[in-house]
Design a protein around this motif. Structure first.
Motif, PDB file in Angstrom:
ATOM      1  N   UNK A 288       0.744  -1.240   0.051  1.00 46.96           N
ATOM      2  CA  UNK A 288      -0.043   0.093  -0.043  1.00 46.96           C
ATOM      3  C   UNK A 288       0.862   1.353  -0.100  1.00 46.96           C
ATOM      4  N   UNK A 289       1.777   1.332   0.795  1.00 50.21           N
ATOM      5  CA  UNK A 289       2.680   2.512   0.780  1.00 50.21           C
ATOM      6  C   UNK A 289       3.254   2.471  -0.427  1.00 50.21           C
ATOM      7  N   UNK A 290       4.108   1.459  -1.196  1.00 53.66           N
ATOM      8  CA  UNK A 290       4.686   1.793  -2.418  1.00 53.66           C
ATOM      9  C   UNK A 290       3.779   2.294  -3.465  1.00 53.66           C
ATOM     10  N   UNK A 291       2.445   1.783  -3.281  1.00 48.04           N
ATOM     11  CA  UNK A 291       1.486   2.597  -4.574  1.00 48.04           C
ATOM     12  C   UNK A 291       1.292   3.962  -4.187  1.00 48.04           C
ATOM     13  N   UNK A 292       1.176   4.267  -2.791  1.00 43.76           N
ATOM     14  CA  UNK A 292       1.006   5.619  -2.309  1.00 43.76           C
ATOM     15  C   UNK A 292       1.943   6.706  -2.617  1.00 43.76           C
ATOM     16  N   UNK A 293       3.457   6.127  -2.822  1.00 40.35           N
ATOM     17  CA  UNK A 293       4.641   6.552  -3.097  1.00 40.35           C
ATOM     18  C   UNK A 293       5.051   6.737  -4.576  1.00 40.35           C
ATOM     19  N   UNK A 294       4.147   6.074  -5.289  1.00 41.15           N
ATOM     20  CA  UNK A 294       4.533   6.187  -6.812  1.00 41.15           C
ATOM     21  C   UNK A 294       5.479   5.239  -7.223  1.00 41.15           C
ATOM     22  N   UNK A 295       5.761   4.212  -6.117  1.00 40.38           N
ATOM     23  CA  UNK A 295       6.781   3.055  -6.795  1.00 40.38           C
ATOM     24  C   UNK A 295       6.045   2.065  -7.499  1.00 40.38           C
ATOM     25  N   UNK A 296       6.726   1.451  -8.832  1.00 46.86           N
ATOM     26  CA  UNK A 296       6.075   0.701  -9.802  1.00 46.86           C
ATOM     27  C   UNK A 296       6.433  -0.589  -9.474  1.00 46.86           C
ATOM     28  N   UNK A 297       7.385  -0.939  -8.830  1.00 46.65           N
ATOM     29  CA  UNK A 297       7.794  -2.434  -8.640  1.00 46.65           C
ATOM     30  C   UNK A 297       8.482  -2.794  -7.371  1.00 46.65           C
ATOM     31  N   UNK A 298       8.013  -3.626  -6.425  1.00 48.27           N
ATOM     32  CA  UNK A 298       8.445  -3.974  -5.237  1.00 48.27           C
ATOM     33  C   UNK A 298       8.762  -5.364  -5.365  1.00 48.27           C
ATOM     34  N   UNK A 299       9.990  -5.732  -5.084  1.00 51.15           N
ATOM     35  CA  UNK A 299      10.545  -7.220  -4.852  1.00 51.15           C
ATOM     36  C   UNK A 299      11.011  -7.525  -3.427  1.00 51.15           C
ATOM     37  N   UNK A 300      10.130  -8.694  -3.132  1.00 52.57           N
ATOM     38  CA  UNK A 300      10.411  -9.128  -1.731  1.00 52.57           C
ATOM     39  C   UNK A 300      11.004 -10.397  -1.740  1.00 52.57           C
ATOM     40  N   UNK A 301      12.060 -10.530  -0.887  1.00 51.08           N
ATOM     41  CA  UNK A 301      12.845 -11.923  -0.491  1.00 51.08           C
ATOM     42  C   UNK A 301      12.025 -12.710   0.367  1.00 51.08           C
ATOM     43  N   UNK A 302      11.195 -13.514  -0.260  1.00 53.75           N
ATOM     44  CA  UNK A 302      10.224 -14.351   0.596  1.00 53.75           C
ATOM     45  C   UNK A 302      10.951 -15.685   1.026  1.00 53.75           C
TER      46      UNK A 302
ATOM     47  N   UNK B 134       8.603   2.672   5.651  1.00 54.29           N
ATOM     48  CA  UNK B 134       8.860   2.586   4.193  1.00 54.29           C
ATOM     49  C   UNK B 134       9.058   4.098   3.522  1.00 54.29           C
ATOM     50  N   UNK B 135       8.433   4.891   4.117  1.00 53.62           N
ATOM     51  CA  UNK B 135       8.409   6.097   3.247  1.00 53.62           C
ATOM     52  C   UNK B 135       9.690   6.867   4.070  1.00 53.62           C
ATOM     53  N   UNK B 136      10.001   6.687   5.171  1.00 54.50           N
ATOM     54  CA  UNK B 136      11.460   7.250   5.695  1.00 54.50           C
ATOM     55  C   UNK B 136      12.647   6.887   4.868  1.00 54.50           C
ATOM     56  N   UNK B 137      12.649   5.326   4.278  1.00 57.20           N
ATOM     57  CA  UNK B 137      13.501   4.724   3.500  1.00 57.20           C
ATOM     58  C   UNK B 137      13.773   5.639   2.188  1.00 57.20           C
ATOM     59  N   UNK B 138      12.565   5.971   1.474  1.00 57.17           N
ATOM     60  CA  UNK B 138      12.583   6.600   0.397  1.00 57.17           C
ATOM     61  C   UNK B 138      12.983   8.107   0.600  1.00 57.17           C
ATOM     62  N   UNK B 139      12.541   8.701   1.794  1.00 58.76           N
ATOM     63  CA  UNK B 139      12.929  10.100   1.851  1.00 58.76           C
ATOM     64  C   UNK B 139      14.596  10.027   2.136  1.00 58.76           C
ATOM     65  N   UNK B 140      15.273   9.163   2.765  1.00 64.78           N
ATOM     66  CA  UNK B 140      16.711   9.085   2.773  1.00 64.78           C
ATOM     67  C   UNK B 140      17.176   8.668   1.376  1.00 64.78           C
ATOM     68  N   UNK B 141      16.494   7.871   0.664  1.00 61.94           N
ATOM     69  CA  UNK B 141      17.119   7.623  -0.727  1.00 61.94           C
ATOM     70  C   UNK B 141      17.029   8.856  -1.587  1.00 61.94           C
ATOM     71  N   UNK B 142      16.189   9.986  -1.201  1.00 58.25           N
ATOM     72  CA  UNK B 142      16.044  10.898  -2.189  1.00 58.25           C
ATOM     73  C   UNK B 142      17.131  12.191  -1.584  1.00 58.25           C
ATOM     74  N   UNK B 143      17.617  11.884  -0.451  1.00 55.51           N
ATOM     75  CA  UNK B 143      18.562  12.981  -0.267  1.00 55.51           C
ATOM     76  C   UNK B 143      19.887  12.495  -0.997  1.00 55.51           C
ATOM     77  N   UNK B 144      20.132  11.254  -1.510  1.00 55.05           N
ATOM     78  CA  UNK B 144      21.272  10.909  -2.198  1.00 55.05           C
ATOM     79  C   UNK B 144      21.641  11.243  -3.454  1.00 55.05           C
ATOM     80  N   UNK B 145      22.730  11.295  -4.020  1.00 53.28           N
ATOM     81  CA  UNK B 145      23.195  11.734  -5.276  1.00 53.28           C
ATOM     82  C   UNK B 145      23.469  10.425  -5.877  1.00 53.28           C
TER      83      UNK B 145
END
Length: 257
Positions: A56-70, A230-241
């Motif tokens: 649900x979070x990925x959909x809200x954040x406009x992420x198109x693919x989520x791969x989980x190591x099940x 999940x959102x916090x991880x994306x915020x951290x990602x977006x701070x990177x170059x």
């Protein structure tokens, strides 16, 4: 006077620059269960709720693919009792969530040596892939009986077979062609990889595909990982170059051109 609502990390995300593909190593189910005085199977069950939250979070954040190591190929070495419980849980979770996945336009795809899965698990997975095949908002990739070393060896065998059969020549082989022999051939490489549970390793997951992936490690056990994490991880990602081998100056110049 009512207290102001705390800002969500979702509000800090630039959705136009969200990672297209987020891969997740879901770690800590067993340790979470131990901390709570429960059985390991209880940790795996609670982990299913985290998967729902992240989708649900990925959909809200406009992420198109989520791969989980099940389930990794190495996980076959675990006690039979735990493996059987995991397989039963997978069947239950897949069937329980099918309607929601269809409703939310989520397509399910599996990668890995799924021929090793018990028949009931494999059939449930195949059915879920079929009924969700028209989903176009998010692809949920389940890495089941998967490991990168297995995948690379498997791809190499197929490549050699096609060379012997004259379908391709040695001169055709390059990184792009080799990628087409991987189980992820129709999936973009992950932009961000999240690992929960405090461990700092890749555990044989998407080694080829993660050559330029950004990593995010958290001590949070997977059953406690929810939307805000999940959102916090994306915020951290977006701070990177992300430079992909280039210099910061080159990146800036390309942005201006």
């Amino acid at each position: 006077m009512e207290e102001s609502k705390q800002m969500s990390f979702l509000d800090k995300i630039d959705k136009s620059k969200s990672p297209e593909h987020v891969a997740i190593i879901m770690d800590g189910n067993g340790r979470w269960a131990k901390v709570h005085g429960l059985e390991r199977a209880d940790g795996h069950r609670e982990g299913i709720n985290s998967v729902k939250s992240v989708v649900e979070a990925a959909s809200n954040a406009n992420v198109k693919f989520v791969t989980i190591y099940a389930f990794s190929t190495e996980n076959w070495c675990r006690p039979d009792e735990e493996i059987n419980a995991l397989m039963d849980l997978m069947v239950f979770a897949i069937r329980q969530e099918e309607d929601n996945l269809i409703k939310n336009n989520v397509r399910v795809k599996s990668i890995g040596d799924t021929n090793r899965l018990p028949e009931k698990t494999r059939l449930a997975l195949e059915e879920c892939e079929e009924v969700t095949s028209k989903g176009n908002k998010l692809m949920l990739v389940l890495a089941l009986s998967y490991s990168s070393k297995w995948e690379i060896v498997h791809a190499t065998k197929q490549l050699i077979r096609d060379v012997r059969n004259g379908k391709i020549s040695e001169d055709d082989i390059n990184e792009t062609l080799f990628s087409q022999y991987l189980t992820t051939k129709d999936i973009p490489d992950p932009d961000l990889m999240i690992r929960t549970g405090g461990e700092l390793r890749m555990s044989n997951f998407l080694l080829w595909q993660a050559a330029y992936t950004e990593f995010y490690f958290t001590d949070t056990f997977w059953p406690d990982f929810r939307e805000e994490n999940f959102y916090e991880a994306i915020v951290d990602y977006q701070r990177r170059e992300r430079r992909f081998g280039k210099t910061s100056e080159q990146i800036e110049s390309e942005k201006k051109s």
